[in-house]
Design an enzyme around this catalytic site. Structure first.
Site, PDB file in Angstrom:
ATOM      1  CE1 TYR A  55      -2.677  -3.211  -3.669  1.00 44.64           C
ATOM      2  CE2 TYR A  55      -1.135  -1.700  -2.947  1.00 44.64           C
ATOM      3  CZ  TYR A  55      -1.620  -3.078  -3.411  1.00 44.64           C
ATOM      4  OH  TYR A  55      -1.035  -3.909  -2.902  1.00 44.64           O
ATOM      5  CE  LYS A  76      -1.830  -4.025  -6.933  1.00 45.59           C
ATOM      6  NZ  LYS A  76      -0.623  -3.654  -6.743  1.00 45.59           N
TER       7      LYS A  76
END
Length: 366
Positions: free
Chosen positions: A195, A223
């Protein structure tokens, strides 16, 4: 009763379990004979054991990499600040009935940073036990401390989550070599989604690091919140990428090769986000939703989302500090957005309301 100043002056501030209110309020020259080279220090000797049923039921890497629509679900609270699991289950069921494929538990939107590790892992376990046969469970188990990330990730997988979401070390930032070592430590445990959200960590994960980590078979994908240029760079290299930015999700999906989105707006309009991710280019729908995206992100997530869900009557208007509701004029804006987009597209079945300041409960200790 003690009041808060400013726009929040009449929000109620409660202590859990009570009916009263309160205000917010060695020798440096000695050689370390136990030192080991970095390569040895990075090696993990053992992990928490997982039952054979947990391993058998975990989603395949192919399934994880094909997720088009996952919602970073909101964690609702009771007036004492504890989890409201009945409402949580209702929220997840609304997501499932609208075709979501994955639930991200205790992420930024779910306020994992306001939980103890025990509470965070318990919520992941509850989600797996209640919904693991219907959706893939993405558990946030990242930390800026590698040891904490390892322990939380082990516990998350032992509880049955399908994949771990891992933030990069924030505040106590590290070098690119440190990033690689940190991520390889957690990647050795199980499937991981990296992330990257520099607006929160103040530290970008450079492509050079991702390209090294891509060689690890447990890397599911990234992500990415830097923007669609970065998304396109990765997808051109064959990496699996999701955008974490709703306002960029249409372009990311249909023009930049992203697999899909980890959505905040999906908490409110899951059917429309699914349509945006599944049914091909739809610039008209994207334009229709853009004012909602802008409204949701005009303050840090999840402040506006929490306010909106309370206005829709699907969660109790309880906030764990330091989050507080958006001002009344912004709540009026949301009511107008719901009318423009259509109440039928939003979760819940109650009329949207502005709510008064004293309808909200702010919990400082829980």
């Amino acid at each position: 009763m003690t009041m808060l100043k400013g726009d929040c002056s009449s929000f109620l501030l409660r202590q859990p379990g009570s009916h009263f209110f309160s205000s917010i309020t060695s020798n440096g020259n000695r050689k370390n004979t136990y030192w080991k080279p970095p390569q040895a220090a990075e090696r993990l000797d053992s992990h928490l054991p997982m039952s054979s049923s947990v391993i058998q039921n975990r989603a395949s890497m192919e399934d994880l990499r094909s997720l088009r629509f996952a919602t970073a679900v909101k964690t609702p609270y009771l007036p004492n600040g504890r989890f409201d699991l009945e409402t949580y289950d209702n929220l997840v069921n609304m997501q499932i009935s609208n075709g979501v494929e994955g639930i991200l538990v205790a992420g930024t939107t779910g306020e994992g940073y306001l939980m103890t590790w025990d509470d965070q892992i318990s919520l992941i376990a509850h989600t797996v036990q209640s919904f693991g046969d219907k959706v893939q469970v993405i558990g946030n188990s990242g930390s800026n401390c590698t040891s904490e990330a390892i322990k939380a990730t082990e516990r998350g997988f032992a509880a049955g989550m399908d994949v771990s979401l891992q933030i990069n070390p924030y505040y106590g930032k590290t070098s690119t070599d440190g990033l690689v070592a940190h991520y390889n430590s957690v990647l050795s445990i199980g499937p991981v989604i990296i992330y990257n959200v520099p607006t929160r960590t103040s530290s970008d994960i450079p492509p050079s690091v991702i390209e090294i980590l891509a060689q690890n078979p447990n890397l599911v994908g990234v992500k990415e919140c830097v923007g669609n240029d970065r998304v396109k760079k990765y997808t051109n290299e064959g990496l699996v990428v999701w955008t974490g930015n709703d306002e960029e999700s249409h372009e990311a999906r249909w023009e930049c090769g992203a697999t899909g989105v980890h959505s905040v707006a999906g908490n409110l309009v899951p059917g429309l986000i699914r349509k945006l991710m599944f049914e091909g280019k739809n610039p008209s729908l994207n334009s229709k939703l853009m004012p909602l995206f802008d409204w949701l992100f005009h303050v840090p997530v999840p402040v506006a989302l929490n306010t909106a869900l309370a206005q829709l009557g699907v969660i109790k208007p309880v906030f764990r500090l330091p989050h507080v509701p958006v001002p009344v004029e912004k709540r009026v804006e949301f009511v107008n957005l719901v009318k423009e987009i259509g109440r039928e597209h939003f979760v819940g079945d109650k009329d949207v309301q502005v709510l008064d300041n004293d309808d909200f409960i702010l919990v400082s200790r829980y």
